[in-house]
Design a protein around this motif. Sequence first.
Motif, PDB file in Angstrom:
ATOM      1  N   GLY A  26      78.974 -90.165 -80.747  1.00 10.14           N
ATOM      2  CA  GLY A  26      80.322 -89.823 -80.886  1.00 10.14           C
ATOM      3  C   GLY A  26      80.702 -88.517 -80.748  1.00 10.14           C
ATOM      4  O   GLY A  26      81.819 -88.023 -81.118  1.00 10.14           O
ATOM      5  N   ILE A  27      79.687 -87.666 -81.001  1.00  9.72           N
ATOM      6  CA  ILE A  27      80.242 -86.216 -81.118  1.00  9.72           C
ATOM      7  C   ILE A  27      79.463 -85.482 -79.900  1.00  9.72           C
ATOM      8  O   ILE A  27      78.166 -85.784 -79.357  1.00  9.72           O
ATOM      9  CB  ILE A  27      79.056 -85.440 -82.147  1.00  9.72           C
ATOM     10  N   ALA A  28      80.268 -84.734 -79.180  1.00  5.50           N
ATOM     11  CA  ALA A  28      79.878 -84.243 -77.951  1.00  5.50           C
ATOM     12  C   ALA A  28      78.691 -83.091 -78.161  1.00  5.50           C
ATOM     13  O   ALA A  28      78.616 -82.573 -79.251  1.00  5.50           O
ATOM     14  CB  ALA A  28      81.010 -83.626 -77.224  1.00  5.50           C
ATOM     15  N   SER A  40      84.794 -77.612 -77.604  1.00  9.28           N
ATOM     16  CA  SER A  40      84.071 -78.694 -77.160  1.00  9.28           C
ATOM     17  C   SER A  40      84.014 -80.151 -77.851  1.00  9.28           C
ATOM     18  O   SER A  40      83.418 -80.944 -77.423  1.00  9.28           O
ATOM     19  CB  SER A  40      82.724 -78.137 -76.849  1.00  9.28           C
ATOM     20  N   VAL A  41      84.637 -80.028 -79.136  1.00  8.53           N
ATOM     21  CA  VAL A  41      84.687 -81.292 -79.808  1.00  8.53           C
ATOM     22  C   VAL A  41      85.615 -82.009 -79.471  1.00  8.53           C
ATOM     23  O   VAL A  41      86.818 -81.614 -79.584  1.00  8.53           O
ATOM     24  CB  VAL A  41      84.675 -80.823 -81.477  1.00  8.53           C
ATOM     25  N   ARG A  42      85.353 -83.037 -78.802  1.00  6.22           N
ATOM     26  CA  ARG A  42      86.262 -83.914 -78.042  1.00  6.22           C
ATOM     27  C   ARG A  42      86.148 -85.182 -78.700  1.00  6.22           C
ATOM     28  O   ARG A  42      85.407 -85.720 -79.278  1.00  6.22           O
ATOM     29  CB  ARG A  42      85.905 -84.031 -76.516  1.00  6.22           C
TER      30      ARG A  42
ATOM     31  N   ASN B 712      78.548 -92.982 -87.735  1.00  5.30           N
ATOM     32  CA  ASN B 712      79.562 -93.152 -86.689  1.00  5.30           C
ATOM     33  C   ASN B 712      79.950 -94.588 -86.559  1.00  5.30           C
ATOM     34  O   ASN B 712      79.339 -95.492 -86.229  1.00  5.30           O
ATOM     35  CB  ASN B 712      78.978 -92.608 -85.410  1.00  5.30           C
ATOM     36  N   ARG B 742      88.848 -77.894 -85.711  1.00  3.35           N
ATOM     37  CA  ARG B 742      87.680 -78.953 -85.682  1.00  3.35           C
ATOM     38  C   ARG B 742      86.459 -78.925 -86.600  1.00  3.35           C
ATOM     39  O   ARG B 742      85.487 -79.465 -86.058  1.00  3.35           O
ATOM     40  CB  ARG B 742      87.757 -79.471 -84.315  1.00  3.35           C
ATOM     41  N   ASP B 767      80.411 -80.111 -83.508  1.00  4.70           N
ATOM     42  CA  ASP B 767      79.737 -79.901 -82.020  1.00  4.70           C
ATOM     43  C   ASP B 767      78.305 -79.861 -82.108  1.00  4.70           C
ATOM     44  O   ASP B 767      77.569 -80.255 -81.441  1.00  4.70           O
ATOM     45  CB  ASP B 767      80.541 -78.946 -81.318  1.00  4.70           C
TER      46      ASP B 767
END
Lengths: 150, 917
Positions: A26-28, A40-42, B712, B742, B767
């Motif tokens: 779930g983390i790009a 880039s965190v989508r 998750n 974020r 990220d």
Amino acid sequence: MTASTRTSAVFVVAGLATAGALLVGGIAIGAPPDEPPGKSVRAEAAGVNDGSKKQATGVEMRPIEPGDPSEVMGENGQYGGCTPGYGEGKQCLPPTSAAAAAMGMTAEQHAWTCPDVRRVLPDGIPLDKKGEDPLGLDRDDDGVACSPGD
Amino acid sequence: MKALTRPVAKMVVAALALAGIGVGLGPALAAPCPWSLTPTCVTVTQPAPAPGSTLRGAVALEATARQNDASRGNITHVEWWLYHPSFRTQNPNNEEGKVLLAERVNQPPVSGTLTNGTWRATWTMPTTRSITARDGDYLHDGLRTYTLPVDGQYSVETHVLDAEWDRTYGGPPGRSGLTNVALDFGSGGTTPPPTPPPAPSGTDVRIGSASFRLSGTNVFRAAGTLVRFTGTATSPANQWGFEVSVGGDGRILARSAYQPGMAIPAGGSVLSGHDEAASWLQQYGVVGATVVWPGQTGPAPTPTPTPTPTPTPTTTPTPTPTTGPATSVTVGTATRALSGTNVPRQAGFLVRFTGTATSPANQWGVEAAVNSAGTVTAVNRFQPGMAIPAGGSVLSGHDAAADWLAANAVVGSRVTFNGAGTTTSPTPTPTATPTTSPPPATGLALTGRWTVASSNMPLRAMHVTQLRDGRALLLAGSGNDPDAFAAGQFTAAVWNPANNSFLNLTSPEDMFCSGHATLPDGRVLIQGGTLSYAGVPTGEAFRGLKSSYIFDPATNSFSRTNDTIEGHWYPTLTKIENGNIWAAGGYTDKAGGGPSLSTEMFDVASTSWLSAAQVPQTNRYWGTYPHMFLMADRRLFYTGGHTFGNAQPGTGASIYNWRNRTVGDIPGLRDKELRDQAGSVLLPPAQNQTFMIAGGGSTDNGGTTNSVDLVNLNEANPTYRPGPALPGPGRMYLNLTTLPDRSVLGSNGGTFARGGDLQRAAVYNPDRNAWSEVAADPIGRNYHSGSILLPDGRVAVFGSNPADGSYELRISIYEPTYLFKGPRPTITSAPGNATYGQGFDLGVTGQVTSASLTSPGSPTHQTDTNVRLVDLSITGTGTARRATVPQNSALLPPGPYMLTVLDANGVPSVASWINVR
């Protein structure tokens, strides 16, 4: 470390961290190290945005059991995380000294000595009630544990 | 304590500790030396460099020091520091603006005695105009590189420490005062060549030029000691220290920070330090450095004999080597010690399996198949028994070793096994071992900036809630002050960060240790608080209030609701998908105290708490301030975090369906007994349903952790998996703040209950799955501290309540890095209300790439379960955009949100408030 090796280290660290992100779904991934997270965190929007996503479907849900609350409560929470009998509610003698806490889970609780107490509370700590000294830290019986006379 | 008595005392400590008795290091024998710029405990003069001299080439350094208080013991450290104002600019955490030129640690003077002598050293001027050295950034370990400016005033000062300081860290015993000098960056110089590193004394271990006393080999690692472990298994030490594995050639192969039992490489050893020894080891024990053992004279010792370990707490594996006992493995450019070949893969082990079948390891690790040519052909994550390639092997790692393998072993990576019996033994390439970025060298765009608000809080505010008008509600109640409790003096206030003003209010009851959440209309629901105060009178325990109040920011007033089923002291209030508030946990109102077992539900429609008959009851005790979050499927997730007490039974984390009274375990949480006052957060964006738990400790039993785990919940079988550790030692009281770019700010904390403040801060980037250290909060904060995101993108941090009962009234303001990256995008128009599943027009400036909604913070006791950042899909270009609110109200329960847009540089706008209904 020189400036050049430091730069390399940053990239090595970033590389480790990026690869580490693979462990968490779930983390790009894939942004260069200096890229701001927002770029880039989508969001995995599909299904979550509309509520159709089924979560943790493999987790077996069972009727909840009350259990034994005392297992969760611990010993000192009801006293604000402090050792009962000291501080008159103002100061706090935590259940473990800093020295014992550093030993982590292996030290006997309440293993306070006056030198340890004075590191946190240089003038000692008053007893809630004179004469009641559960840890035996008020040897001169002046009502203050680890006062200069102790 | 005198140096001569210290080893004896430590042996006593070790003996007592072995018997399970925790003790201190013995009584103080001298008064502490007060912190001062002109200390008098030790008189220090600095003959060289002389005032006004110009430094070039090999620079002679000399200091004389005289101990004025014999009871403080010998002089142990003589340090020469170079000061320049630029050093502080280059690294804001280097508060004194100094770098270390040279030091003499536990070294005899060139003349005189250990209490009155002269010490000398030499510093060689770098020709590159940069210096890499220890600095005044004591919050961050390691060496840093500074540019040496060509202008500005340089100064040199000698600092002297003594045996008493070693024991108590009680003020700097002596310093010479600053001597102004100039630096000549030209070549040449006529002063004597540098003094070679001294040979270690008979009991010291040396790494580079630094040395530390070795307490023994295969002895118990008592508090503050440095110990060497040899043998074939793992170090028997617990996780409260720092360890390095040392190969037979004396080179450091790997580091292990605050993890139990490091694997001992074959033919080598593990050097294991606790407390100050851990700090020393962390600073100097870099991978690739050479360890010189006591009695050795050179940096390239022959392999040392391996005595039989005295304590053997873990089972000793029986190796069955088939291809030679490699001692370490290099994957790509990274090298790590091997725990063995064909040995059981124990906790934290990195093992090589050979043969013709499959790896015998279970699924709790990462494995890499290596073919006969030494190339990684496949990587398995959390799968049992990987197939071993013909003629090749499988590298199998658990825990930290699994992380390392996952980070370095990708298909195609080159693998080399190093050590005896192998044909190729390249020099290990030093690699960075921490999973965090190094502290930034310079620039507010990399560090952000902390300031302290100009006015102090007028109350001991343990509870903070961001209000929808930009102000913040501060609740103290009695403020953890029994006198105020006894007098019925209960306070609250509203803070306006725009002008740093406070509106003082009266709290209708003692809201100290209540729970709170923002209602859909922006008012604040406060439930519980202190009904009875522990110790007042003696023997009384804390008990919780049944009463509740709603604070209305429009009128700055509280109004009472009906009571809850049961009283709660330390309840958690979590908003659910319809705006109702679930609540549970804490201590009851009932006589004698004890756990509060009722499940509560605040019904927004009727503005009242429901009765026991209206809410499914379980009698399950969720602890105090349980970290219970709303999932996107309307169930609740308990992260494992709490305040006081012990972990929940089982795995320590669970999914809880309050509607049908069911629960399901979430596995994988490490250190579950050390999540008392951990930080928990739903990582941004909330759609990814990834939760983090970070740090924590145990108030009852001691110990803290810096471990970070992530899970998750969008996965079918979610399990906590290791994330990057928090920078620095373990800490409780970590404040996590979700930022509009974020990322998540982690700041503050303490290394033990109500003390041991850690000021350092770091930002987690989801990220990169990594922390980056940023500037440190100038104020140390532990228990009863909290943080909120302000609508303008800054962070406000409140409070701290150390063991002495004092309370920190200053507010720290952190301006994150994104406020120093250029112009901010703006929101020029946005509606005040938005509806689920509907779009709205958004006027913006700047290169906007995304938009998001962030709920207002409402923290207390490291618990803030309603904070979340939700991504909004946007369309359009330029200044006219259209954003859509997700349909799923469990993703963003109704209420006020801070709407922000983010530009291509990761810079967020100031927030615009919007109600989602």
